[in-house]
Write a protein that holds these residues in place. Structure first.
Motif, short mmCIF file in Angstrom:
data_model
loop_
_atom_site.label_atom_id
_atom_site.label_comp_id
_atom_site.label_asym_id
_atom_site.label_seq_id
_atom_site.Cartn_x
_atom_site.Cartn_y
_atom_site.Cartn_z
N ILE A 106 0.60 -1.28 -0.06
CA ILE A 106 -0.10 0.14 -0.29
C ILE A 106 1.06 1.07 -0.20
CG2 ILE A 106 -1.22 1.30 1.37
CD1 ILE A 106 -3.25 -1.21 2.34
N ARG A 110 1.03 3.42 -3.56
CA ARG A 110 0.29 5.12 -2.96
C ARG A 110 1.25 6.00 -3.73
NH1 ARG A 110 -1.33 6.73 2.71
NH2 ARG A 110 -1.60 8.85 1.91
N LYS A 111 2.73 6.23 -2.90
CA LYS A 111 3.95 6.45 -3.52
C LYS A 111 4.41 6.39 -5.04
CE LYS A 111 8.93 7.33 -2.08
NZ LYS A 111 9.45 6.64 -1.90
N SER A 114 -0.59 7.83 -8.21
CA SER A 114 -2.31 8.63 -7.22
C SER A 114 -3.46 7.66 -7.08
CB SER A 114 -2.70 9.89 -8.70
OG SER A 114 -0.63 10.51 -9.42
N ILE A 115 -3.36 7.79 -6.22
CA ILE A 115 -4.36 6.54 -6.17
C ILE A 115 -4.25 5.85 -4.32
CG2 ILE A 115 -3.05 4.40 -6.29
CD1 ILE A 115 -5.74 2.62 -7.01
N LYS A 116 -5.57 6.05 -4.10
CA LYS A 116 -5.56 6.36 -2.29
C LYS A 116 -5.74 5.22 -1.71
CE LYS A 116 -10.19 9.74 -2.71
NZ LYS A 116 -11.05 10.41 -2.16
N GLY A 117 -5.00 4.89 -0.27
CA GLY A 117 -4.34 4.33 0.53
C GLY A 117 -5.80 3.55 0.14
N ARG A 118 -7.02 3.93 0.94
CA ARG A 118 -8.37 3.24 1.09
C ARG A 118 -8.54 1.99 -0.09
NH1 ARG A 118 -13.22 4.21 -0.33
NH2 ARG A 118 -12.94 6.47 -0.28
N ARG A 119 -8.77 2.45 -1.08
CA ARG A 119 -9.12 1.66 -2.17
C ARG A 119 -8.09 0.60 -2.44
NH1 ARG A 119 -11.04 4.09 -7.26
NH2 ARG A 119 -12.45 2.78 -7.32
N GLN A 122 -8.72 -2.28 0.92
CA GLN A 122 -10.10 -2.47 -0.16
C GLN A 122 -9.72 -3.35 -0.73
OE1 GLN A 122 -13.13 0.43 -0.95
NE2 GLN A 122 -13.71 0.84 0.81
N GLU A 291 -1.29 8.70 -14.12
CA GLU A 291 -2.38 9.01 -13.27
C GLU A 291 -3.49 8.96 -13.53
OE1 GLU A 291 -1.59 11.88 -11.06
OE2 GLU A 291 1.04 12.15 -11.77
#
Length: 293
Positions: A106, A110-111, A114-119, A122, A291
């Motif tokens: 994760i 994330r680093k 460009s994507i949220k850690g929550r997704r 999940q 992106e």
């Protein structure tokens, strides 16, 4: 030292302690000399084939995870995905007190993307859940073929059907992004567990076993469920306890049961250790940044 670091140290010490206690209990039930003799007398060619079967299972497992990633719009190459998968295996098995394999994946994704850690969390969660579903399904099938357990056939059948329907409905209703590829991801989950069962069967042949296979396979699957919970280091000790007491229940060879568990752990450790390459050469993980919409 802050509370987070203190808890990590305490958690690691607890894992090491529980692992040591579990191995001690196992050693009280089996003779170390007999284990060494079984190792020395095993067929090395079969051991190699067992390793290959396990490697195939992990390639499929990495592919399953990548399918979940694609479901949330994260399009990464299979090669890059397998690299971070191996790195995650290394962190899970050899650095149990640190960030952990899933946490590191994760962090890394994330680093780089460009994507949220929550997704990401999940996606990884449902990847693990699909594996748990496959384990439950195969265990239920084995229950039917082991009359010794005394469980009526309708119970595992009804449990699997009800659980699978409820699982799909909840995923479809609340987590549509992860349900688009429900059939393919769960088919892959079945393949992963099936290849690991093949690996255990080959190990039994490597140790010249000529009796029933079903009790050993059943114990292996139950031990895989137990190993999901991070109470010991990489599942070491917990799996062996399941095999020891399971062998007592089924009245089968305890020595053989324990050595099967230890050999499988060694096979897993060999593949996991390959992930250390990316610790020393992190640039080999490079993937072109994208992106997401």
């Amino acid at each position: 030292m802050d509370k987070t670091k203190s808890w990590k140290i305490v958690k690691l010490l607890l894992k090491i302690s529980i692992t040591g206690l579990s191995l001690y209990l196992v050693s009280r039930k089996v003779e170390v000399k007999d284990l060494k003799d079984a190792f020395s007398e095993s067929n090395p060619l079969y051991l190699f084939f067992a390793l290959i079967a396990f490697v195939i299972s992990q390639i499929i497992s990495a592919s399953r995870l990548n399918t979940f990633f694609k479901g949330i719009g994260l399009d990464i190459s299979p090669v890059y995905n397998f690299k971070i998968y191996l790195l995650g295996m290394f962190y899970n098995l050899f650095l149990p007190g640190g960030i952990g394999g899933d946490g590191y994946k994760i962090f890394l994704l994330r680093k780089k993307f460009s994507i949220k850690g929550r997704r990401l969390f999940q996606a990884i969660f449902f990847d693990r859940l699909s594996g748990l579903w496959a384990l439950g399904l195969i265990i239920s099938m084995l229950v039917i073929f082991i009359p010794y357990l005394g469980i009526p056939n309708w119970i595992p059948i009804a449990t699997v059907l009800a659980g699978s329907i409820a699982y799909y409905v909840i995923m479809r209703h609340y987590f549509q992004d992860y349900s688009h590829n429900f059939i393919i991801t769960h088919f892959k989950a079945l393949l992963v567990q099936s290849m690991q069962i093949v690996s255990v069967i080959i190990l039994l042949y490597a140790l010249n076993h000529e009796g029933k296979f079903a009790p050993y396979l059943f114990m292996f699957l139950i031990s895989s469920l137990v190993a999901i919970f991070p109470f010991t280091v990489g599942g070491l000790g917990a799996r062996e306890l399941v095999f020891v007491y399971g062998a007592q229940f089924f009245q089968i060879d305890q020595q053989l049961a324990v050595i099967i568990s230890l050999l499988f752990y060694c096979i897993s450790a060999i593949l996991s250790l390959s992930g250390i390459y990316f610790v020393f050469y992190p640039k080999q993980l490079d993937e072109k940044k994208i992106e997401l919409p």
